[in-house]
Scaffold this active site. Structure first.
Site, PDB file in Angstrom:
ATOM      1  N   ASN A  81       0.860  -0.698  -0.094  1.00  0.00           N
ATOM      2  CA  ASN A  81      -0.040  -0.052   0.178  1.00  0.00           C
ATOM      3  C   ASN A  81       0.729   1.306  -0.156  1.00  0.00           C
ATOM      4  O   ASN A  81       0.880   1.943   1.486  1.00  0.00           O
ATOM      5  CB  ASN A  81      -1.147   0.097   1.113  1.00  0.00           C
ATOM      6  CG  ASN A  81      -1.877   1.549   1.087  1.00  0.00           C
ATOM      7  OD1 ASN A  81      -1.828   2.707   0.818  1.00  0.00           O
ATOM      8  ND2 ASN A  81      -2.539   0.751   2.422  1.00  0.00           N
ATOM      9  N   ARG A  93      -2.534  -1.899  -3.659  1.00  0.00           N
ATOM     10  CA  ARG A  93      -3.746  -0.874  -3.907  1.00  0.00           C
ATOM     11  C   ARG A  93      -3.204  -0.060  -4.440  1.00  0.00           C
ATOM     12  O   ARG A  93      -2.363   1.276  -4.060  1.00  0.00           O
ATOM     13  CB  ARG A  93      -4.118  -0.321  -1.923  1.00  0.00           C
ATOM     14  CG  ARG A  93      -4.548   0.468  -2.079  1.00  0.00           C
ATOM     15  CD  ARG A  93      -4.565   1.359  -0.359  1.00  0.00           C
ATOM     16  NE  ARG A  93      -6.003   1.902  -0.162  1.00  0.00           N
ATOM     17  CZ  ARG A  93      -5.617   3.223   0.032  1.00  0.00           C
ATOM     18  NH1 ARG A  93      -3.454   3.352   0.929  1.00  0.00           N
ATOM     19  NH2 ARG A  93      -6.598   4.588   0.334  1.00  0.00           N
ATOM     20  N   HIS A 142     -11.524   4.141  -0.426  1.00  0.00           N
ATOM     21  CA  HIS A 142     -11.883   3.684   0.569  1.00  0.00           C
ATOM     22  C   HIS A 142     -12.734   2.389   0.463  1.00  0.00           C
ATOM     23  O   HIS A 142     -13.356   1.938   1.521  1.00  0.00           O
ATOM     24  CB  HIS A 142     -12.266   4.714   2.619  1.00  0.00           C
ATOM     25  CG  HIS A 142     -11.096   5.812   2.834  1.00  0.00           C
ATOM     26  ND1 HIS A 142     -11.931   6.499   3.154  1.00  0.00           N
ATOM     27  CD2 HIS A 142     -10.380   5.782   2.911  1.00  0.00           C
ATOM     28  CE1 HIS A 142     -10.648   6.728   3.533  1.00  0.00           C
ATOM     29  NE2 HIS A 142      -9.388   6.656   3.226  1.00  0.00           N
ATOM     30  N   ARG A 156      -7.247  17.423   4.914  1.00  0.00           N
ATOM     31  CA  ARG A 156      -8.154  17.515   3.664  1.00  0.00           C
ATOM     32  C   ARG A 156      -8.940  18.592   4.697  1.00  0.00           C
ATOM     33  O   ARG A 156      -9.456  17.962   5.818  1.00  0.00           O
ATOM     34  CB  ARG A 156      -8.610  16.390   3.253  1.00  0.00           C
ATOM     35  CG  ARG A 156      -7.119  15.895   2.284  1.00  0.00           C
ATOM     36  CD  ARG A 156      -8.176  14.681   1.897  1.00  0.00           C
ATOM     37  NE  ARG A 156      -7.050  13.548   2.434  1.00  0.00           N
ATOM     38  CZ  ARG A 156      -7.286  12.000   2.029  1.00  0.00           C
ATOM     39  NH1 ARG A 156      -8.052  11.684   1.443  1.00  0.00           N
ATOM     40  NH2 ARG A 156      -6.323  11.041   2.367  1.00  0.00           N
ATOM     41  N   GLU A 213      -7.368  -3.523   5.372  1.00  0.00           N
ATOM     42  CA  GLU A 213      -7.853  -3.506   4.040  1.00  0.00           C
ATOM     43  C   GLU A 213      -6.335  -4.280   3.366  1.00  0.00           C
ATOM     44  O   GLU A 213      -7.357  -5.109   1.783  1.00  0.00           O
ATOM     45  CB  GLU A 213      -7.140  -2.217   3.695  1.00  0.00           C
ATOM     46  CG  GLU A 213      -8.397  -0.998   4.316  1.00  0.00           C
ATOM     47  CD  GLU A 213      -7.653   0.820   3.782  1.00  0.00           C
ATOM     48  OE1 GLU A 213      -7.839   0.976   4.632  1.00  0.00           O
ATOM     49  OE2 GLU A 213      -7.963   0.837   3.251  1.00  0.00           O
TER      50      GLU A 213
END
Ligand code: ADP
Length: 380
Positions: free
Chosen positions: A5, A71, A160, A221, A365
């Site tokens: 990832n 990913r 996500h 963000r 994940e």
């Protein structure tokens, strides 16, 4: 399976058995490309990861590695299934980097180096956008000039997705109910934050859009803002578009408001009376509650709300404040369970009689990506 990832300045990896879910090794190379760091780029980071594995006695060339899963944040409209990587696919992914200039290039670099280091195993890309590929048009479409949007592939993609799908599956299994029967809200609260509304197996809305900038307030963000802020800063502050974009992605969110993005530290600042930290937290919670309310309405009826990722799994105060006072909407938290919740285990934190079950669900994940890779290998 080795899962890689590659984020903008970090590279996480996990060597995992997709059947048992047991991770044989995990690691995280951080501060890639930062001045103070000895790791120049994602290639060097991956070499560092391989060296660390070797130090632990794991030689990837002889350990029975079946595949490497990567990913990739943005799959655009084209990629929504786990995809075997070859030169042609990589070329098409490079073209997609225009849609995700901050997110896809590190993954492509990781893929390039991993294919060189491990040329004899299949490399497979798993996309963060995949789960949301079939969002209903009403949720996926921006109300802007239709031809322009179609020409430039502007829609709400959602991100996500691997986590939202995994958590919704785990929640259904925990409640011992078929996923198809449940309406769920998943709140993924980590450095990046996103919410989704899922009816059965299908997501019907999610908070991130064309890029992972839209929606909830995040570590750095902004989440939702009036798009006019961009042109206003351009006209009045004479800031370039790239400058505004990096401000919204890297110097906004709770960090932009309080100069800190880690919620553990933010809590300490609030407790010591820091007004900026308190405001940042209040703005974060206010936005989160707005999305919960919106998704209760989108779903009409909701069975379960799950909190996941670094903040969602560990910060009991965020969970408490996100749903405080919503008993009238069917959400009754058990404060004692909430305080004890998480700690790496799936847990129910609502009262027994709460019409909507509230859960803490650890996301994974890497395991979900490894299992997606198995599905590709089965089809090879
Ligand atoms: P990502 O995978 O997006 O990098 P994570 O899901 O690991 O992020 O979440 C990281 C964030 O989780 C940290 O920035 C921090 O704010 C928060 N976090 C981690 N542990 C705790 C904790 N014990 N209490 C509160 N917040 C935490």
């Amino acid at each position: 399976m080795l899962v890689i990832n590659s984020g903008s300045s970090s590279l996480k990896y996990q060597l995992v058995d997709p059947d048992s879910g047991v991770a044989r090794a995990t690691g995280n190379v951080e501060r890639i490309g930062e001045g103070s760091s000895s790791v120049a780029d994602h290639g060097a980071a991956l070499r560092r990861a391989f060296d660390t594995l070797a130090d632990d006695g794991i030689d990837l060339r002889v350990c029975g590695l079946a595949a490497v899963g990567h990913r990739v944040v943005h799959g655009g409209q084209e990629f929504f299934r786990p995809t075997l990587l070859d030169d042609a696919v990589i070329g098409r992914l490079e073209a997609l980097s225009e849609l995700a200039p901050l997110h896809n290039p590190p993954a492509l670099k990781g893929i390039e180096v991993a294919r060189k280091l491990l040329p004899d195993v299949p490399h497979i890309a798993v996309f963060d956008t995949a789960f949301f590929h079939d969002l209903p048009p009403a949720a996926a479409t921006y109300a802007i000039d239709r031809e322009l949007a179609e020409r430039w592939r502007i829609r709400r993609y959602g991100f996500h997705g691997t986590s939202h799908r995994y958590v919704s599956e785990r929640a259904a299994a925990f409640l011992d109910r078929p996923r198809g029967d449940l309406k769920q809200i998943v709140l993924h609260l980590g450095n990046g934050c996103s919410a989704s509304a899922i009816a059965g197996t299908r997501p019907v809305d999610t908070s991130m859009g064309l890029t992972p900038l839209e929606g909830l307030v995040m570590g750095t963000r902004s989440g939702d803002i009036d798009p006019s802020v961009v042109s206003y800063l351009w006209h009045t502050a004479k800031m370039g578009v790239d400058e505004v974009e990096s401000m919204l992605n890297q110097r906004s969110g709770v960090w932009g408001l309080a100069g800190e993005r880690d919620f553990r530290r933010l809590r300490e600042m609030i407790e010591s009376g820091d007004d900026a930290a308190q405001l940042a937290y209040s703005v974060f919670i206010h936005r989160l509650r707005k999305y919960i309310g919106a998704y209760l309405a989108v779903l009409g009826h909701t069975d379960v709300i799950s909190f996941t990722a670094g903040i969602g799994e560990n910060d009991a105060a965020v969970r408490r404040d996100a749903v405080a006072g919503l008993e009238g909407l069917g959400i009754a938290l058990d404060q004692r369970r909430n305080l004890g919740g998480g700690k790496g285990q799936i847990a129910r934190i609502s009262k027994d009689g709460s019409p909507i079950a509230v859960l803490v669900v650890p996301t994974n994940e890497e395991l979900a990506i490894a299992r997606d890779c198995v599905s590709v290998l089965a089809g090879c």
